[in-house]
Scaffold this active site. Structure first.
Site, PDB file in Angstrom:
ATOM      1  N   THR A 173       0.835  -1.203   0.000  1.00  0.00           N
ATOM      2  CA  THR A 173       0.000   0.000   0.000  1.00  0.00           C
ATOM      3  C   THR A 173       0.871   1.254   0.000  1.00  0.00           C
ATOM      4  O   THR A 173       0.541   2.239  -0.664  1.00  0.00           O
ATOM      5  CB  THR A 173      -0.962  -0.008   1.203  1.00  0.00           C
ATOM      6  OG1 THR A 173      -1.728  -1.219   1.173  1.00  0.00           O
ATOM      7  CG2 THR A 173      -1.925   1.169   1.162  1.00  0.00           C
ATOM      8  N   CYS A 174       1.982   1.218   0.706  1.00  0.00           N
ATOM      9  CA  CYS A 174       2.871   2.393   0.758  1.00  0.00           C
ATOM     10  C   CYS A 174       3.447   2.693  -0.624  1.00  0.00           C
ATOM     11  O   CYS A 174       3.501   3.857  -1.048  1.00  0.00           O
ATOM     12  CB  CYS A 174       3.999   2.167   1.761  1.00  0.00           C
ATOM     13  SG  CYS A 174       3.419   1.988   3.466  1.00  0.00           S
ATOM     14  N   THR A 175       3.855   1.658  -1.330  1.00  0.00           N
ATOM     15  CA  THR A 175       4.392   1.850  -2.678  1.00  0.00           C
ATOM     16  C   THR A 175       3.312   2.420  -3.595  1.00  0.00           C
ATOM     17  O   THR A 175       3.558   3.376  -4.338  1.00  0.00           O
ATOM     18  CB  THR A 175       4.941   0.518  -3.230  1.00  0.00           C
ATOM     19  OG1 THR A 175       5.985   0.069  -2.365  1.00  0.00           O
ATOM     20  CG2 THR A 175       5.479   0.684  -4.644  1.00  0.00           C
TER      21      THR A 175
END
Length: 156
Positions: A44-46
């Site tokens: 999700t961060c990417t």
């Protein structure tokens, strides 16, 4: 402690992925978007950082400086920034001081990790006042980018 809209944003001084010092006070006079994220190289961060990369011109057109912030070391953030071709600064909150000041640290996260930034977003206006704040409890939830943009639009 929850950071309230309409209050002064906590000042900070962090090291970016290029080992340069970045201070919030150096960016007053512009709107600032802070995107706290749990960890580089996670799904999700990417996705969040790549969406921000792809929409950076929108933020630039609204006189906004965007910063991604995590507790990762500057060296990790440099590799993440290079691999994802990110076009905005990533700041290391390795000492967890800024996440704490903004009220967005997990006491306990996955695998027993402590003190990881919650996925959170803040818009700080030109005078250093918090105009938008969103702190997500679930790390797989996604920031409300439309609300961030709407807030920035209202600050024009």
């Amino acid at each position: 402690m929850k950071l309230e809209i309409g209050t002064k944003a906590p000042l900070f001084e962090l090291t970016d992925s290029e080992k340069q010092t970045v201070k919030l006070t150096d960016h007053l006079g512009k709107n600032v978007v802070l995107l706290f994220f749990p960890a580089a190289f996670t799904g999700t961060c990417t996705k969040e950082m790549c969406q921000t990369r792809d929409e950076l011109s929108t933020y630039n057109n609204m006189n906004a400086q965007v910063f991604g912030i995590s507790v990762d070391m500057p060296f990790t953030l440099k590799k993440f920034k290079e691999e994802q071709n990110l076009n905005f600064s990533l700041l290391s909150d390795f000492n967890k001081e800024v996440g704490s000041a903004y009220g967005c640290l997990y006491e306990k996260w996955i695998l027993g990790l402590k003190g990881v930034d919650k996925r959170s977003s803040f818009v700080i206006d030109k005078a250093g006042i918090v105009r938008f704040a969103e702190i997500l409890e679930n790390a797989s939830d996604y920031p409300n980018f439309e609300a961030i943009k709407k807030t920035l639009e209202s600050l024009k």
